[in-house]
Design an enzyme around this catalytic site. Structure first.
Site, PDB file in Angstrom:
ATOM      1  N   ARG A  98       0.844  -1.210   0.000  1.00 22.97           N
ATOM      2  CA  ARG A  98       0.000   0.000   0.000  1.00 22.97           C
ATOM      3  C   ARG A  98       0.871   1.249   0.000  1.00 22.97           C
ATOM      4  O   ARG A  98       0.552   2.238  -0.652  1.00 22.97           O
ATOM      5  CB  ARG A  98      -0.946  -0.019   1.206  1.00 22.97           C
ATOM      6  CG  ARG A  98      -1.981   1.103   1.163  1.00 22.97           C
ATOM      7  CD  ARG A  98      -3.043   0.920   2.229  1.00 22.97           C
ATOM      8  NE  ARG A  98      -2.493   1.039   3.576  1.00 22.97           N
ATOM      9  CZ  ARG A  98      -3.171   0.749   4.680  1.00 22.97           C
ATOM     10  NH1 ARG A  98      -4.421   0.315   4.602  1.00 22.97           N
ATOM     11  NH2 ARG A  98      -2.609   0.879   5.870  1.00 22.97           N
ATOM     12  N   LYS A 208      -3.050   6.507   1.168  1.00 25.06           N
ATOM     13  CA  LYS A 208      -2.891   6.973   2.539  1.00 25.06           C
ATOM     14  C   LYS A 208      -1.965   8.182   2.517  1.00 25.06           C
ATOM     15  O   LYS A 208      -0.763   8.066   2.762  1.00 25.06           O
ATOM     16  CB  LYS A 208      -2.315   5.839   3.397  1.00 25.06           C
ATOM     17  CG  LYS A 208      -2.843   5.853   4.812  1.00 25.06           C
ATOM     18  CD  LYS A 208      -2.523   4.561   5.523  1.00 25.06           C
ATOM     19  CE  LYS A 208      -2.810   4.684   6.997  1.00 25.06           C
ATOM     20  NZ  LYS A 208      -4.231   4.718   7.319  1.00 25.06           N
ATOM     21  N   GLU A 244     -16.750   6.074   4.927  1.00 26.60           N
ATOM     22  CA  GLU A 244     -15.805   5.640   5.959  1.00 26.60           C
ATOM     23  C   GLU A 244     -16.103   6.366   7.273  1.00 26.60           C
ATOM     24  O   GLU A 244     -16.853   7.336   7.299  1.00 26.60           O
ATOM     25  CB  GLU A 244     -14.364   5.996   5.553  1.00 26.60           C
ATOM     26  CG  GLU A 244     -13.823   5.200   4.406  1.00 26.60           C
ATOM     27  CD  GLU A 244     -12.298   5.162   4.399  1.00 26.60           C
ATOM     28  OE1 GLU A 244     -11.690   4.855   5.432  1.00 26.60           O
ATOM     29  OE2 GLU A 244     -11.734   5.464   3.333  1.00 26.60           O
TER      30      GLU A 244
HETATM   31  C1  LIG Z   1      -5.337   3.850   7.553  1.00 26.79           C
HETATM   32  C2  LIG Z   1      -6.758   4.088   7.216  1.00 26.79           C
HETATM   33  C3  LIG Z   1      -7.741   3.104   7.434  1.00 26.79           C
HETATM   34  C4  LIG Z   1      -7.469   1.790   8.111  1.00 26.79           C
HETATM   35  O1  LIG Z   1      -6.525   1.015   7.467  1.00 26.79           O
HETATM   36  P1  LIG Z   1      -5.821  -0.196   8.235  1.00 26.79           P
HETATM   37  O2  LIG Z   1      -4.895  -0.760   7.213  1.00 26.79           O
HETATM   38  O3  LIG Z   1      -6.891  -1.142   8.607  1.00 26.79           O
HETATM   39  O4  LIG Z   1      -5.144   0.376   9.412  1.00 26.79           O
HETATM   40  C5  LIG Z   1      -9.038   3.382   7.032  1.00 26.79           C
HETATM   41  N1  LIG Z   1      -9.366   4.573   6.480  1.00 26.79           N
HETATM   42  C6  LIG Z   1      -8.461   5.532   6.275  1.00 26.79           C
HETATM   43  C7  LIG Z   1      -8.889   6.810   5.653  1.00 26.79           C
HETATM   44  C8  LIG Z   1      -7.130   5.324   6.622  1.00 26.79           C
HETATM   45  O5  LIG Z   1      -6.240   6.301   6.414  1.00 26.79           O
END
Ligand SMILES: *Cc1c(COP(=O)(O)O)cnc(C)c1O
Length: 364
Positions: A98, A208, A244
């Site tokens: 990722r 991210k 989300e």
């Molecule tokens: C990091 C993140 C998540 C959760 O991801 P994980 O890999 O499960 O920690 C969900 N939504 C957003 C916007 C994120 O930045």
């Protein structure tokens, strides 16, 4: 997710890799430290001064595309103490992939996943060798590891100097880590839909990156000021479909027994916890769907709602308030499926459950 005790007390060993014309040049550095035991005896002032020196990276330029224009991506992953005294990582290769996609998403040179995984393992091991790691405690077993401690690892990118609008072509990758304590219940687990927009089609919601967190932080603070723990984002176009939580993925367990989560696309971050929960639920024989889910369907037909992310694993949502109407799930308590998924996930991470998916990785 609000429910964590999460302070910034960096462990001494840090990692940087600088992208040069000769590729990635790696460096491990032990920042100032006195040993974990000695540090526990310091006054608060002395400790803060030491931690400040540890969080100082004079080789990184202040003015650059990351600090000026948020051209920065990051990851978050954890290492979990095991009963035999070792530490194990949860799916680090997923974070590595990722991170690479996120870097490509903001036109940075991708960081090779092999380097990522190796650096994370080495860092956790070096800190452990110095005594900086949470010790496994049998008492965590009593609550299914909800009180368990772990190492939180934060890789991020950092650009070369620059002030004119530009992509970063020669960034650093920095990795730091910090202990994370027990999981604390917040004042409540209520959520409210936000009128803000986190992500749009053709935007950056799928990676991210730091900039995505501006709206998330504002929406969450607004929800908190109204007495809610969590903000829930709806889609940008129709303001109708679930997206989300503020920084976590969302799941809805419908009364008909189907577990639904919004399908991935431009606007949903592909959470590793999300992916793991889908796999776990399917292996338990639960029907799962990744699709659009309207907020009205949640209000009318959900029996449990929860959010997922690395910080807490799973946090249940006791109620959702939307346009003045409130729907309460599972009498406001953690629902049965939510609990089963949470305990299974934690059990795998802390080694009390068989790791039948092969998710855990040694640091050796
Ligand atoms: C990091 C993140 C998540 C959760 O991801 P994980 O890999 O499960 O920690 C969900 N939504 C957003 C916007 C994120 O930045």
């Amino acid at each position: 997710m609000a429910k964590k005790s999460f302070s910034l007390s960096l462990y001494p060993w840090t990692y940087t890799a600088k992208y040069t014309t000769n590729g990635w040049i790696e460096e491990y550095q032990a920042k100032p430290h006195l040993g974990a035991e000695k540090e526990a005896t310091l006054s608060e002032q002395e400790r803060e001064a030491l931690l400040e020196r540890r969080n100082s990276f004079p080789q990184l330029p202040l003015v650059n595309f990351s600090t000026q224009y948020a051209l920065s991506v990051f990851e978050g992953l954890k290492a979990f103490p095991q009963k035999d005294g070792s530490l194990r990582l949860f799916r680090p290769e997923q974070n590595a992939e990722r991170f690479k996609r996120s870097m490509e998403g903001i036109l940075m040179p991708p960081f090779p996943p092999e380097l990522f995984v190796n650096a994370v393992k080495t860092l956790v091991r070096q800190n452990k060798n110095l005594g900086y790691y949470p010790r496994y405690s049998d008492t965590w077993e009593k609550d299914g590891f909800l009180s368990g401690h772990s190492v939180y690892i934060r890789p991020f990118s950092y650009s070369e100097p620059g002030i004119g609008l530009n992509q970063s072509e020669h960034p650093w990758v920095v990795i730091v880590s910090t202990p994370v304590g027990a999981y604390f219940e917040g004042p409540n687990n209520k959520a409210i839909t936000s009128d803000m927009i986190r992500a749009t089609e053709n935007g950056t919601g799928w990676i991210k990156c730091a900039s995505n967190y501006v709206i998330s932080t504002l929406a969450k603070k607004k929800a908190n000021s109204q007495g809610y723990m969590e903000a829930i984002f709806l889609d940008a176009k129709e303001r109708k479909y679930l997206e989300e939580g503020s920084s976590c993925n969302i799941f809805v367990y419908l009364k008909d027994g189907t577990l639904v989560t919004p399908a991935l696309g431009d606007t949903i971050l592909p959470g590793i916890t999300r992916k793991s929960i889908i796999e776990l639920a399917q292996s338990m024989g639960i029907k799962t769907e990744e699709r659009k889910i309207a907020i009205e369907e949640v209000m009318d037909s959900a029996k449990e709602v929860f959010v997922t992310g690395t910080a807490a694993g799973i946090a249940h949502i006791e109620s959702v308030t939307h346009k003045g109407r409130t729907a309460v799930f599972a009498d406001g308590k953690m629902g049965e499926l939510t609990r089963e998924l949470l305990l299974t996930l934690k059990g795998i991470q802390y080694g009390s459950h068989e790791d039948k998916f092969g998710w855990m990785t040694d640091i050796e």
